[in-house]
Write an enzyme that holds these catalytic residues in place. Structure first.
Site, short mmCIF file in Angstrom:
data_model
loop_
_atom_site.label_atom_id
_atom_site.label_comp_id
_atom_site.label_asym_id
_atom_site.label_seq_id
_atom_site.Cartn_x
_atom_site.Cartn_y
_atom_site.Cartn_z
N HIS A 195 0.84 -1.19 0.00
CA HIS A 195 0.00 0.00 0.00
C HIS A 195 0.88 1.24 0.00
O HIS A 195 0.41 2.34 0.23
CB HIS A 195 -0.94 -0.02 1.21
CG HIS A 195 -1.99 -1.09 1.12
ND1 HIS A 195 -3.33 -0.81 0.97
CD2 HIS A 195 -1.89 -2.43 1.12
CE1 HIS A 195 -4.00 -1.94 0.88
NE2 HIS A 195 -3.15 -2.94 0.99
N ASP A 253 10.06 -7.53 1.24
CA ASP A 253 10.28 -7.19 2.63
C ASP A 253 11.76 -6.90 2.79
O ASP A 253 12.59 -7.59 2.19
CB ASP A 253 9.85 -8.35 3.54
CG ASP A 253 9.64 -7.86 4.97
OD1 ASP A 253 9.01 -6.81 5.16
OD2 ASP A 253 10.14 -8.51 5.91
N TYR A 284 17.12 4.09 7.56
CA TYR A 284 18.47 4.06 8.13
C TYR A 284 19.54 4.54 7.15
O TYR A 284 20.74 4.40 7.42
CB TYR A 284 18.79 2.62 8.59
CG TYR A 284 17.81 2.10 9.62
CD1 TYR A 284 18.03 2.29 10.97
CD2 TYR A 284 16.63 1.44 9.23
CE1 TYR A 284 17.12 1.82 11.92
CE2 TYR A 284 15.72 0.97 10.16
CZ TYR A 284 15.97 1.17 11.50
OH TYR A 284 15.07 0.72 12.44
N LYS A 313 21.89 5.42 -5.55
CA LYS A 313 21.70 4.34 -4.57
C LYS A 313 21.17 3.06 -5.22
O LYS A 313 21.60 1.96 -4.89
CB LYS A 313 20.74 4.83 -3.47
CG LYS A 313 20.37 3.76 -2.47
CD LYS A 313 19.36 4.27 -1.44
CE LYS A 313 18.79 3.09 -0.66
NZ LYS A 313 17.67 3.46 0.18
P1 IMP Z 1 9.44 -2.71 4.53
O1 IMP Z 1 10.25 -3.55 3.60
O2 IMP Z 1 8.53 -1.76 3.85
O3 IMP Z 1 8.78 -3.56 5.61
O4 IMP Z 1 10.44 -1.73 5.30
C1 IMP Z 1 11.43 -2.17 6.13
C2 IMP Z 1 12.15 -1.07 6.85
O5 IMP Z 1 13.55 -1.34 6.67
C3 IMP Z 1 11.96 0.34 6.36
O6 IMP Z 1 10.94 1.00 7.05
C4 IMP Z 1 13.30 0.98 6.72
O7 IMP Z 1 13.31 1.33 8.06
C5 IMP Z 1 14.27 -0.16 6.53
N1 IMP Z 1 14.85 -0.13 5.18
C6 IMP Z 1 14.63 -1.02 4.17
N2 IMP Z 1 15.31 -0.66 3.07
C7 IMP Z 1 15.95 0.48 3.39
C8 IMP Z 1 16.79 1.35 2.64
O8 IMP Z 1 17.09 1.17 1.45
N3 IMP Z 1 17.26 2.42 3.31
C9 IMP Z 1 16.96 2.69 4.60
N4 IMP Z 1 16.18 1.93 5.34
C10 IMP Z 1 15.66 0.82 4.73
#
Ligand code: IMP
Length: 213
Positions: free
Chosen positions: A15, A75, A161, A182
């Site tokens: 989402h 994820d 992060y 990146k």
């Molecule tokens: P999700 O995959 O949307 O559940 O997010 C996982 C969490 O991991 C994010 O909210 C960030 O805190 C962290 N994260 C994942 N990928 C990155 C990135 O490329 N940069 C910084 N934080 C990341």
């Protein structure tokens, strides 16, 4: 056996408008129409698994079952070696209800200090991708980027992060890089930089028809 190809339509089990935008950029040139779970009014399942792979699979399965279309989910998170892999699958949750990543970064630094860890603080980002088809077929991919954490944070670009993550071999944090730098997906077949781009690169070479527009 070769991987199953993604044909013309795919549900993105997220989402998050940022993720949908990134994926449309990736899939569009291959003739794939990406529609989001949000646009189809599908519910968002709770991420109850303890691995990145498990959570990606859970989200893709739920969206495929609900839509009767192939569904994609990812994820991702940050794993810090001196913290035994934390925050890991809880990376988003360390930001609290308001996804405050200044607080999450401060927690990483505090926990490293509490454990008496010494720099370099080795860490990696990981991204698990899963595609599930309505007949239950699954394709999975993973991308990882290794580096070290630095404090104080540097840079205001990116999210999460990014400002404390210095990828190996480079002198800029992810927070100091433009998105194109990146996530760079090199066209010459060399390896992409970010965990997400590396996982997409593996997916694209296995599951997309290399149709150039
Ligand atoms: P999700 O995959 O949307 O559940 O997010 C996982 C969490 O991991 C994010 O909210 C960030 O805190 C962290 N994260 C994942 N990928 C990155 C990135 O490329 N940069 C910084 N934080 C990341």
């Amino acid at each position: 056996m070769s991987a199953r190809k993604i044909e013309d339509r795919l549900v993105i089990a997220s989402h998050n408008p940022g993720k949908l935008w990134e994926l449309r950029q990736l899939l569009g040139p291959h003739g794939v129409d990406a529609v989001s779970a949000g646009e189809l009014g599908l519910p968002e399942p709770e991420e109850t698994e303890t691995t990145f792979r498990g959570n990606a699979l859970l989200k893709a399965k739920a969206a495929s079952t609900a839509s009767n279309l192939p569904a994609f989910a990812d994820d991702s998170g940050l794993c810090v070696e001196a913290l035994d892999g934390a925050p890991g699958v809880y990376s988003a949750r360390w930001g609290g209800e308001h996804r405050d990543f200044c607080a999450a970064i401060a927690r990483v630094e505090r926990e490293l200090k509490e454990r008496g860890a010494e720099p370099p603080y080795r860490a990696y980002f990981i991204c698990a991708l899963a595609i599930v088809w309505p007949d239950g077929h699954v394709e999975e991919f993973e991308g990882r980027v290794d580096g070290a954490l630095i404090f104080p944070p540097r840079g205001t670009k990116g999210f999460g992060y990014d400002p404390i993550f210095l990828p190996d071999g480079l002198d800029k944090t992810f927070g100091e890089m433009m998105s194109a730098e990146k996530h760079a997906l090199p066209g010459d077949g060399s390896i992409a930089l970010s965990h997400r781009a590396r996982a997409f690169q593996a997916l694209a070479s296995a599951c997309l028809n290399l149709r150039q527009t």
